[in-house]
Design a protein around this motif. Structure first.
Motif, PDB file in Angstrom:
ATOM      1  N   VAL A 200      28.543  92.606  30.462  1.00 45.02           N
ATOM      2  CA  VAL A 200      29.712  92.576  31.336  1.00 45.02           C
ATOM      3  C   VAL A 200      30.767  93.558  30.829  1.00 45.02           C
ATOM      4  N   ALA A 201      30.969  93.578  29.523  1.00 44.14           N
ATOM      5  CA  ALA A 201      31.938  94.515  28.935  1.00 44.14           C
ATOM      6  C   ALA A 201      31.560  95.951  29.257  1.00 44.14           C
ATOM      7  N   GLU A 202      30.286  96.272  29.078  1.00 43.10           N
ATOM      8  CA  GLU A 202      29.809  97.633  29.341  1.00 43.10           C
ATOM      9  C   GLU A 202      29.935  97.992  30.817  1.00 43.10           C
ATOM     10  N   ARG A 203      29.605  97.056  31.702  1.00 40.96           N
ATOM     11  CA  ARG A 203      29.637  97.325  33.145  1.00 40.96           C
ATOM     12  C   ARG A 203      31.063  97.442  33.690  1.00 40.96           C
ATOM     13  N   THR A 204      32.044  97.051  32.899  1.00 45.45           N
ATOM     14  CA  THR A 204      33.431  97.139  33.363  1.00 45.45           C
ATOM     15  C   THR A 204      34.263  98.147  32.568  1.00 45.45           C
ATOM     16  N   GLY A 205      33.585  98.985  31.792  1.00 40.85           N
ATOM     17  CA  GLY A 205      34.282 100.105  31.170  1.00 40.85           C
ATOM     18  C   GLY A 205      34.869  99.868  29.795  1.00 40.85           C
ATOM     19  N   PHE A 206      34.549  98.734  29.165  1.00 43.11           N
ATOM     20  CA  PHE A 206      35.064  98.467  27.820  1.00 43.11           C
ATOM     21  C   PHE A 206      34.079  99.012  26.787  1.00 43.11           C
ATOM     22  N   ASN A 207      34.626  99.633  25.744  1.00 41.74           N
ATOM     23  CA  ASN A 207      33.748 100.289  24.775  1.00 41.74           C
ATOM     24  C   ASN A 207      33.171  99.347  23.719  1.00 41.74           C
ATOM     25  N   SER A 208      33.619  98.084  23.709  1.00 44.17           N
ATOM     26  CA  SER A 208      33.025  97.123  22.774  1.00 44.17           C
ATOM     27  C   SER A 208      33.232  95.713  23.295  1.00 44.17           C
ATOM     28  N   GLN A 209      32.319  94.831  22.939  1.00 46.07           N
ATOM     29  CA  GLN A 209      32.425  93.438  23.364  1.00 46.07           C
ATOM     30  C   GLN A 209      33.651  92.778  22.739  1.00 46.07           C
ATOM     31  N   HIS A 210      33.927  93.111  21.477  1.00 46.26           N
ATOM     32  CA  HIS A 210      35.070  92.512  20.780  1.00 46.26           C
ATOM     33  C   HIS A 210      36.382  92.875  21.470  1.00 46.26           C
ATOM     34  N   TYR A 211      36.548  94.152  21.808  1.00 48.43           N
ATOM     35  CA  TYR A 211      37.778  94.592  22.470  1.00 48.43           C
ATOM     36  C   TYR A 211      37.902  93.935  23.846  1.00 48.43           C
ATOM     37  N   PHE A 212      36.789  93.888  24.575  1.00 52.48           N
ATOM     38  CA  PHE A 212      36.784  93.250  25.888  1.00 52.48           C
ATOM     39  C   PHE A 212      37.205  91.789  25.782  1.00 52.48           C
ATOM     40  N   SER A 213      36.616  91.059  24.847  1.00 52.52           N
ATOM     41  CA  SER A 213      36.917  89.633  24.701  1.00 52.52           C
ATOM     42  C   SER A 213      38.380  89.414  24.316  1.00 52.52           C
ATOM     43  N   THR A 214      38.907  90.304  23.459  1.00 50.90           N
ATOM     44  CA  THR A 214      40.308  90.190  23.032  1.00 50.90           C
ATOM     45  C   THR A 214      41.259  90.391  24.212  1.00 50.90           C
ATOM     46  N   ILE A 215      41.018  91.450  24.996  1.00 51.58           N
ATOM     47  CA  ILE A 215      41.871  91.742  26.150  1.00 51.58           C
ATOM     48  C   ILE A 215      41.718  90.659  27.217  1.00 51.58           C
ATOM     49  N   PHE A 216      40.491  90.223  27.454  1.00 53.62           N
ATOM     50  CA  PHE A 216      40.229  89.200  28.472  1.00 53.62           C
ATOM     51  C   PHE A 216      40.997  87.923  28.143  1.00 53.62           C
ATOM     52  N   ARG A 217      40.934  87.498  26.900  1.00 58.31           N
ATOM     53  CA  ARG A 217      41.620  86.259  26.517  1.00 58.31           C
ATOM     54  C   ARG A 217      43.136  86.416  26.631  1.00 58.31           C
ATOM     55  N   LYS A 218      43.638  87.594  26.292  1.00 62.01           N
ATOM     56  CA  LYS A 218      45.075  87.853  26.384  1.00 62.01           C
ATOM     57  C   LYS A 218      45.550  87.788  27.832  1.00 62.01           C
ATOM     58  N   VAL A 219      44.749  88.338  28.754  1.00 55.02           N
ATOM     59  CA  VAL A 219      45.143  88.398  30.166  1.00 55.02           C
ATOM     60  C   VAL A 219      44.865  87.089  30.894  1.00 55.02           C
ATOM     61  N   VAL A 220      43.673  86.529  30.691  1.00 50.32           N
ATOM     62  CA  VAL A 220      43.224  85.367  31.469  1.00 50.32           C
ATOM     63  C   VAL A 220      43.589  84.039  30.805  1.00 50.32           C
ATOM     64  N   GLY A 221      43.727  84.053  29.480  1.00 50.29           N
ATOM     65  CA  GLY A 221      44.042  82.816  28.772  1.00 50.29           C
ATOM     66  C   GLY A 221      42.825  82.053  28.311  1.00 50.29           C
ATOM     67  N   LYS A 222      41.638  82.629  28.536  1.00 52.50           N
ATOM     68  CA  LYS A 222      40.373  82.031  28.107  1.00 52.50           C
ATOM     69  C   LYS A 222      39.465  83.150  27.612  1.00 52.50           C
TER      70      LYS A 222
END
Length: 234
Positions: A200-222
Motif C-alpha cells: 500500500v505504501a509503495e502504491r501510494t508513492g511513499f518511499n518506505s513503509q516506516h515513513y508511510f505508517s508514521t505519516i498515516f498515524r499522524k494524519v488519521v490517528g491510527k
C-alpha cells in the motif's frame, strides 16, 4: 473547493468523507471534531462549504456556523443532526443554511443536496492551470512527483505555480499531494485486504513503509493496520 466536515463522532466524519470523495475527487475535505478544531482550519484555509453537526461539544453547530459565516461570507452551510426539531430548523433558516440533513445520513439525500455543485461546475472552480495540476497529481500520485516536474507539465514557472496553488487550494502542493496519497491509501487498505502495508505504501508513492505508517498515524490517528481492521469490522 475546500469543504469542512464537523462532527464529534469519527464514524460520522468517515461516512461523509467516503460518500463525498468519489463524487468530487478534486474537493479538499477537512475534518474537525469540535468548534475549536473547525475554527483553526478556518483561519488557515479559505472554506467554500461546511457540513456542521448541531450537537457538538462546546459551541453548537449553529453557533459555529455563525462564526464561519463571519470569516467566509460566501460559505455554504449544511446542517447535519440527529434531531428533528423545528427550533433548530428555524435557527438554521435564519442563519441562511443551504440544507438540513438528519442522521443517519442517507446517500441518496446527500447526493440530491450536492447535485447543485455537479450542475454548476463553474461554482468555486479552480483556474485551468490549477485544475490541470491537480489532475496530474491524481494520475501520478504513486510516482516521484515534485513541484518542478509538475510545473513543467503545465508549462509555467515553479514559483508561480506554488503561489497560485496555495492561493486557490489553500494548502501547498506538497501538503495537497500528501493528503491525496493518504486518502488513496485509506481506500487501498479497505479495498485490497490482501495487500501488505508495504505494498500500500509503495502504491501510494511513499518511499518506505516506516515513513508511510508514521505519516498515516499522524494524519488519521491510527496505524494503517488499525484502520484496516476497524474498517473490516464495520
Amino acid at each position: 473547493m475546500n469543504v469542512l466536515l464537523v462532527d464529534d463522532e469519527p464514524l460520522e466524519l468517515d461516512q461523509l468523507e467516503f460518500l463525498i470523495q468519489p463524487m468530487f475527487p478534486l474537493w479538499n475535505l477537512y475534518k474537525a471534531a469540535d468548534g475549536s478544531q473547525a475554527m483553526a482550519i478556518s483561519q488557515k484555509v479559505p472554506l467554500h462549504l461546511a457540513f456542521l453537526d448541531i450537537n457538538l461539544p462546546g459551541k453548537s453547530g449553529l453557533a459555529l456556523g455563525e462564526e464561519l459565516r463571519a470569516q467566509h461570507s460566501d460559505i455554504d452551510l449544511i446542517i447535519v443532526t440527529a434531531y428533528q426539531d423545528f427550533h433548530y430548523a428555524k435557527q438554521s433558516i435564519r442563519l441562511g443554511v443551504e440544507d438540513y440533513l438528519t442522521k443517519p445520513v442517507i446517500e441518496s439525500e446527500l447526493v440530491e443536496i450536492l447535485q447543485k455543485y455537479q450542475k454548476s461546475p463553474a461554482l468555486f472552480a479552480y483556474t485551468r492551470i490549477i485544475t490541470d495540476a491537480m489532475n496530474i497529481i491524481h494520475q501520478k500520485f504513486a510516482e516521484k512527483l515534485n513541484l518542478a516536474d509538475l510545473a513543467s507539465e503545465v508549462h509555467i514557472n515553479p514559483t508561480y505555480l506554488s503561489r497560485r496553488f496555495h492561493e486557490e487550494v489553500g494548502v501547498s502542493f506538497s501538503e495537497y499531494l500528501m493528503q491525496y496519497r493518504i486518502q488513496m491509501s485509506k481506500k487501498f487498505l479497505l479495498a485490497h485486504p490482501d495487500w501488505s502495508i508495504s505494498t500500500v505504501a509503495e502504491r501510494t508513492g511513499f518511499n518506505s513503509q516506516h515513513y508511510f505508517s508514521t505519516i498515516f498515524r499522524k494524519v488519521v490517528g491510527k496505524t494503517p493496520k488499525e484502520y484496516r481492521d476497524k474498517g473490516n469490522v464495520s
